[in-house]
Every structure is written in C-alpha cells, then in structure tokens.
Scaffold this motif. Structure first.
Motif, PDB file in Angstrom:
ATOM      1  N   PRO A  61       0.867  -1.281   0.084  1.00 42.06           N
ATOM      2  CA  PRO A  61       0.050   0.298   0.105  1.00 42.06           C
ATOM      3  C   PRO A  61       0.733   1.313   0.008  1.00 42.06           C
ATOM      4  O   PRO A  61       2.191   1.291   0.404  1.00 42.06           O
ATOM      5  CB  PRO A  61      -0.748  -0.156   1.516  1.00 42.06           C
ATOM      6  N   VAL A  63       1.794   4.546   1.654  1.00 39.86           N
ATOM      7  CA  VAL A  63       1.751   4.909   2.973  1.00 39.86           C
ATOM      8  C   VAL A  63       2.104   6.273   3.409  1.00 39.86           C
ATOM      9  O   VAL A  63       3.011   6.759   3.143  1.00 39.86           O
ATOM     10  CB  VAL A  63       2.487   3.981   4.033  1.00 39.86           C
ATOM     11  N   GLU A  64       1.101   7.036   3.611  1.00 42.82           N
ATOM     12  CA  GLU A  64       1.276   8.293   4.183  1.00 42.82           C
ATOM     13  C   GLU A  64       1.597   8.539   5.775  1.00 42.82           C
ATOM     14  O   GLU A  64       0.839   7.985   6.367  1.00 42.82           O
ATOM     15  CB  GLU A  64       0.241   9.348   3.659  1.00 42.82           C
ATOM     16  N   LEU A  65       2.491   9.102   5.941  1.00 40.24           N
ATOM     17  CA  LEU A  65       2.696   9.169   7.551  1.00 40.24           C
ATOM     18  C   LEU A  65       1.997  10.109   8.189  1.00 40.24           C
ATOM     19  O   LEU A  65       2.230  11.407   7.967  1.00 40.24           O
ATOM     20  CB  LEU A  65       4.277   9.462   7.587  1.00 40.24           C
TER      21      LEU A  65
ATOM     22  N   TYR B  10       8.468   6.222  15.190  1.00 39.54           N
ATOM     23  CA  TYR B  10       7.305   6.192  14.599  1.00 39.54           C
ATOM     24  C   TYR B  10       7.651   6.261  12.981  1.00 39.54           C
ATOM     25  O   TYR B  10       6.926   5.828  12.173  1.00 39.54           O
ATOM     26  CB  TYR B  10       6.510   7.570  15.205  1.00 39.54           C
ATOM     27  N   PHE B  14       6.201   3.053  11.316  1.00 38.36           N
ATOM     28  CA  PHE B  14       4.667   3.253  10.848  1.00 38.36           C
ATOM     29  C   PHE B  14       4.432   2.678   9.603  1.00 38.36           C
ATOM     30  O   PHE B  14       3.595   1.822   9.571  1.00 38.36           O
ATOM     31  CB  PHE B  14       4.379   4.762  10.895  1.00 38.36           C
ATOM     32  N   PRO B  15       5.232   2.969   8.390  1.00 41.18           N
ATOM     33  CA  PRO B  15       5.227   2.112   7.126  1.00 41.18           C
ATOM     34  C   PRO B  15       5.248   0.802   7.230  1.00 41.18           C
ATOM     35  O   PRO B  15       4.277  -0.005   6.616  1.00 41.18           O
ATOM     36  CB  PRO B  15       6.274   2.956   6.467  1.00 41.18           C
ATOM     37  N   VAL B  18       2.047  -0.616   8.495  1.00 36.70           N
ATOM     38  CA  VAL B  18       1.095  -0.564   7.771  1.00 36.70           C
ATOM     39  C   VAL B  18       1.274  -1.539   6.707  1.00 36.70           C
ATOM     40  O   VAL B  18       0.108  -2.329   6.521  1.00 36.70           O
ATOM     41  CB  VAL B  18       0.824   0.753   7.102  1.00 36.70           C
ATOM     42  N   HIS B  22      -1.644  -4.155   6.254  1.00 34.92           N
ATOM     43  CA  HIS B  22      -2.555  -4.397   4.937  1.00 34.92           C
ATOM     44  C   HIS B  22      -2.600  -5.780   4.837  1.00 34.92           C
ATOM     45  O   HIS B  22      -3.603  -6.148   3.799  1.00 34.92           O
ATOM     46  CB  HIS B  22      -1.875  -3.717   3.949  1.00 34.92           C
ATOM     47  N   ALA B  28      -6.327  -0.791   2.761  1.00 36.76           N
ATOM     48  CA  ALA B  28      -5.184   0.234   3.030  1.00 36.76           C
ATOM     49  C   ALA B  28      -5.635   1.034   4.127  1.00 36.76           C
ATOM     50  O   ALA B  28      -4.909   1.485   5.181  1.00 36.76           O
ATOM     51  CB  ALA B  28      -4.790   1.121   2.014  1.00 36.76           C
ATOM     52  N   ARG B  32      -4.022   1.424   8.180  1.00 33.94           N
ATOM     53  CA  ARG B  32      -3.436   2.792   8.584  1.00 33.94           C
ATOM     54  C   ARG B  32      -4.029   3.009  10.162  1.00 33.94           C
ATOM     55  O   ARG B  32      -3.427   3.431  10.980  1.00 33.94           O
ATOM     56  CB  ARG B  32      -3.581   3.971   7.525  1.00 33.94           C
ATOM     57  N   TRP B 103      -3.841  -7.567  -5.830  1.00 38.68           N
ATOM     58  CA  TRP B 103      -4.077  -7.690  -4.585  1.00 38.68           C
ATOM     59  C   TRP B 103      -4.797  -9.047  -4.121  1.00 38.68           C
ATOM     60  O   TRP B 103      -4.109  -9.611  -3.435  1.00 38.68           O
ATOM     61  CB  TRP B 103      -4.861  -6.515  -3.910  1.00 38.68           C
TER      62      TRP B 103
END
Lengths: 466, 172
Positions: A61, A63-65, B10, B14-15, B18, B22, B28, B32, B103
């Motif tokens: 995906p 990804v926006e932080l 973070y 974080f990515p 996610v 996912h 998505a 998040r 996907w």
C-alpha cells in the motif's frame, strides 16, 4: 561436513546469520564458501526469495505518514487515569463461563457442605460481566483443584461444562489481551537470551496453531430424553445442599442436587469406569423455556480427573449440568445484542474522520467493545438431537449441534472456536451440502441433506434479525 | 519517556506496520487506522521494547478485526464498496482494476500458507529481524529461516499456479 539446510541458506540471504550462535554462523559461512552444491542451491534459494519479495510487493500500500505530534497530542488528551485491562466482553463471558463451570464442578463434586471430597465449601458466585477474570484463573496455572478444567463454550451465556484439567489452559482460553502484559514483555526479553525457549507470553499473544490432525473427542454429550422439566421443578436440594444462588449477568441460576442417576441418562464413560449408581448434581437455570437439554459432563480419563471417592468402587460421581436449552432468541437478550454490521453499505466517514488523525477511534474502548453478531447455538424450530464438544484434551475446537428435520433426517451445525480454521472439519458426507460463515465467534458450518440455498437460510436463522 | 525516540520510531516503523497490517486486513485505510491505534497504545503504555510490542499489538488488532467481520456480510459490503471506489476513483479505472486484481492474487497465494508461515513471512517483509520474529511466533531463531524458506517457496508456487489458472480461464 554436512550440507547446510534451506533455512540456513535463507538466513544467510537475509543477513540473519549474525543472529545465530557464532559457531553455527561460522560453520555455515565456511561451508558455503567451499561447497559448490550448496552454492548452487544458494542461488536457487536467492531466486525464490526474490520471487516472494516481488509477489508481496504487488500488494504494497501507499503509506502516508500522519503527523506524530498530532498522534502524541491525541494520546495525551485521552490518556486514561489508570491502567486499562482491555478485554473484549465476549472474553469476559467466556471467563464467566469458565468460572461458572469451575464453580459448578466444585460445588457438585463435593464443595457443598457435607459433600464429597475435601469437604470444600462452595461459595456463591457472582459474576459481573465487565469484571476482570479472577486472578486465580489467569495467574495460578499450577493450582488445579482436580475439578473441571476447560470449557465448553456453548453460547454466550450458556452454562458451560467441561472436562480435563489445567487451569493454565483456562487462563489462556479466557484471556487473550490485545496488549502484551508486563510479564509477557519480560518473558520476551528472556527469549532474547534464549530464543529457542518457547515462552508462555508468546503463546498468550500469538494464536496457537490449531491441531489440524486432531480428532473430535466427545467431551460433552447430551440426551434429549431426560425429563428436565421435572428436574427443574425438583431442583432444590435433595442431598441437603442449599440451593446456592449463582448469578451470571443478572440471570439467577439455581443449583441443587438431583437424585440418583436412575432417571438421568448416564454419561459415556470413555475410561471404561463403572457406571452404576452415578449420582449427579444438576444445575437448573430458571427463566428458560422449551426444548430441554441435558449436558452430561462426561469426565474423560486421564490426568486431572476428579479424584475418585475413597472406597467408592461401585459408582462414579459425575456432574451433570442440566440446562433447559434456550430458544435461540433467549440465548442473548435482544437488548443486549450489539447491532449487527448491516449490509446496506459501508459506514460513511465524515471528512473529518477521513483525516489521518481523526480516524483514530477511542483506542481501547472501541476495539475491545463487543462487536457484530453472536449466533444462536441451534436453529429455532428444529429438534436438537445432541450437542457435542469438539476438540481434544484442553484444546477446544468448537461445538457440534445436531438437529432434526421434520422428515427425520438430521443436519449439523458446527460452531468453531475463533482461531480454528474450518478445514479442521472432516469432509462432509456425499449426500450433504453445506453453508458456512465466519462470525465473530468463529466459523459456523451447517451441513445437511438439503440444497445449499436451504442450508443458507437455516444458517441465516442462527443470527438475530439485523 | 524511558529514553525511546518515539518520533524516530514512529517514522521508521509506521510504514512497516501499515505494510504488515495491510496484508492482514486488505484495506489500506483500515491498516493505517490499526497502525495508528497500535501506536496510540504504545504511547500510552510505553513498553520497554516498543517495536516488537507494536507488531504484537498490531497482529492482535488485526486478528480481532477479522473476528468481528462476518465475511458473508462483508463480502456484500465490499463488493458494493469496491464498486463505489471504482466510481469515485479519479484515476485510471483499468489501473484500479489491475491493482485490485494484483491484491487478490497476492491474498489468495498468501491464504495457501499456514498461519505461522504466513505470519513469519509478513513480519519479515515488514522489517522484523529473525530474533523479533522468533519472539513473536515462539520459534527458535534457527527455525525462522526454515519457516521463511518454506513460506517463500509456497507463496511463489501458489501465486504462479493461481495466475496460470486465471490465464487459462481468461482464454476460454
């Protein structure tokens, strides 16, 4: 020198040999340098690794932080006053069932005054649906009273009876928190030192792999022919035990002893023990109606069984929990049911909610709130032939309910535990079709000698109207 | 706050979180949301090993998410939602469709793996070390390579097989 295995090759490719014991890592590296065959295999595995990486990359995906400052500010605003114990309510119901089962087994096994072994005193049990599980269930795995172990979760608020032993299993079944506990964290640190040791913390957090090859072991049987109504009427204290009040979620449950096993169908005796003269206890639930169900806690042989009464060679003392089968609508009161996910369409998010940060919902409460549907155990309007627990030992897989069509043929409703894949079920009979759904409580599979569409309607009937 | 640079953690984690989520929830936005939720909980609890903790919590959140979904119902919703996404998409519809198909292909291939193999593979792909994967899955570090080897082979074979099946169907 033996060749290195595929796992070591992948560790080498992943740059993870540094995490191996130094001597082992050195041996692998040395071998790869001098072994053409393994070098060739290494290239093959490199190709496999790259292929898998590419496949996963197909579903990566964007990804926006979101802003960390906003996140932190949100946490500060919503920081709870005290530590939360995030347990989903259904887990609490399961814990409550376990407590009730334990308490019932304890009561009936002699916890009543003047009763059998140990002259234990059975306290009245009051369970608050939102209360945390008693520490004894979650923190004292070594203490096994030799009584009821685990757990027949029939439905949300059904009386559950189980056999076996091991309160650690009870604890595991009753509590799978979202967040690792301090002890679990600590255990993980220990794992860093000795990573090969399997630690309970990991088990508690990671869903155990189901035992795919496990057979189904009848733990709890039920006999529809028992005159439960009579038993309910006569339920209060025959053996002199007071009718202890057990409250579960406000529903009074009266316990008392019922007379000798003469009018109670004997439980299957998997250990081949003598069955004559089994005296039984009974729990009668009030305010229940219609189809009567008797659940016999057929105690399995093996470790953790109830200790036999000294000198009692002619009979076994069994616990029978008699429950009037609750009509589907009564298993959970309508007003207590969470609203179902509706099929009209996806929830509409406001523009504000769409923003990265405001998409955060109340962190603990909402996730831990009871959600979605809770199915009934059986399809209303059809005779229940029997209820069987599925599973082996202390690993319950689910519950099987067999019901009868008007023409005498039967259909089966399997309620699997949440982490149990439906593949554990044996292949259906050739004459049977099936319908299935993954509910909050796990897979539900309905099989019978009918067309799939008809079975689907029966399956739909398990759920309250949404 | 116990010496942890949460901002840096973070930014780097974080990515990955996610990405990990996912492949579990296949949404998505939801991935998040769950990743944020995991971070909120981490900030509230301040665990001593936040990275491993985050992935554990994320895995549990995803698992609970799956439990709350009634697939049959959700399929109906998803079909409708996908249709709406298609309509609302301002981009290239054929590109959107191709992405959805990709996907689905990955998801179906992942579904052929055992739970443990899949988890190990997703954790590795999300940047977890062998030790972290071992801790989370209750494996010996030495067993992680074997698990990943098996998972990768199975994934590649299943994906190829599924693509071949789809191609064959399309030709008919």
């Amino acid at each position: 020198m033996s060749h290195v295995d595929d796992g070591a090759l992948h560790a080498y490719l992943d740059g993870a040999l540094d995490e191996y014991p130094p001597a082992e890592a050195a041996r692998i590296r040395e071998h790869l340098e001098g072994c053409p065959a393994c070098s060739e295999r290494l290239e093959e595995e490199r190709s496999v690794r790259a292929r898998a990486h590419d496949i996963l990359g197909l579903a990566a995906p964007q990804v926006e932080l979101p802003s960390f400052e906003e996140l932190r500010a949100y946490v500060e605003r919503t920081r709870p006053a005290g530590p939360a114990i995030p347990l989903r309510s259904y887990r609490m119901r399961l814990a409550a069932s376990v407590v009730l089962a334990l308490g019932t087994g304890w009561l009936l096994r002699g916890g009543v005054p003047g009763g059998l072994p140990g002259d234990r005193t059975a306290p009245a049990v009051t369970l608050e649906s939102e209360a945390p599980p008693p520490p004894a269930l979650t923190q004292a795995p070594a203490e096994d009273e030799g009584g009821v172990g685990v757990v027949s979760l029939l439905a949300e608020e059904d009386v559950a009876v189980a056999t076996g032993s091991g309160t650690d299993a009870v604890a595991r079944a009753a509590s799978t928190p979202i967040e690792p506990t301090f002890e679990e964290e600590k255990a993980q640190e220990e794992l860093d030192v000795a990573a090969s040791r399997r630690v309970a913390a990991a088990e508690a957090v990671v869903a155990p792999e189901p035992a795919m090859a496990t057979g189904f072991d009848t733990v709890t049987d039920f006999d529809a022919d028992v005159g439960v109504s009579t038993m309910v009427a006569e339920a209060p204290a025959v053996r002199g035990a007071s009718a202890d009040a057990v409250e579960l979620g406000g529903e009074p449950v009266r316990t008392g002893d019922v007379a000798d096993g003469g009018d109670v169908t004997r439980a299957d005796d998997t250990a081949g023990e003598a069955q004559a003269g089994a005296s039984r206890g009974a729990v009668a639930t009030e305010e229940l109606a219609s189809a009567d169900v008797t659940l016999d806690a057929a105690e399995k042989s093996g470790a953790g069984e109830a200790e036999p009464e000294a000198g009692d060679t002619a009979g076994d003392d069994r616990d029978a929990v008699v429950v009037e089968a609750v009509p589907e609508s009564a298993v959970v009161a309508e007003d207590e049911r969470p609203e179902r996910a509706r099929s009209e369409g996806p929830p509409v998010r406001s523009a504000l909610e769409q923003s990265a940060f405001t998409a955060l919902r109340a962190p603990a409460e909402e996730v831990d709130a009871p959600a979605a549907d809770v199915p009934s155990l059986s399809v209303a309007g059809y005779e229940v032939v029997r209820v069987t627990n599925l599973g082996e030992g202390t690993e319950p897989l689910g519950t099987l309910v067999v019901q009868r069509f008007e023409d005498g043929s039967t259909f089966e409703v399997y309620h699997l535990e949440p982490d149990v894949p439906r593949e554990v079920l044996p292949a259906p009979d050739e004459t049977h079709k099936e319908a299935s759904v993954l509910a909050e409580t796990g897979w539900i599979v309905l099989r019978g000698p009918r067309e799939a569409a008809e079975l689907q309607l029966l399956l739909d009937a398990l759920f309250p109207p949404g | 706050m116990s010496g942890i640079d949460w901002n840096d953690l973070y930014r780097t984690t974080f990515p990955e979180l996610v990405r990990f989520l996912h492949r579990k929830v296949w949404d998505a936005e939801r991935a998040r949301d769950l990743a944020q939720e995991a971070f909120v909980r981490a900030l509230q609890h301040e665990p001593r090993k936040p990275r491993a903790w985050l992935f554990q919590v994320a895995a549990n959140l995803a698992r609970d998410e799956a439990r709350t979904v009634i697939r049959r119902k959700k399929h109906l919703v998803l079909l409708k939602a996908e249709a709406e996404v298609m309509e609302e998409s301002s981009g290239d519809p054929s590109a959107d469709l191709a992405e959805q198909e990709r996907w689905v292909g990955v998801r179906e291939a992942l579904d052929t793996l055992s739970e443990k193999d899949r988890e190990a593979l997703l954790l590795w792909d999300a940047g977890q070390s062998y030790t972290e994967i071992a801790n989370q899955l209750g494996l010996a570090v030495g067993a992680v390579g074997t698990t990943l080897s098996r998972a990768r082979k199975r994934l590649a074979a299943a994906h190829e097989e599924l693509q071949k099946e789809k191609t064959d169907v399309a030709r008919r």
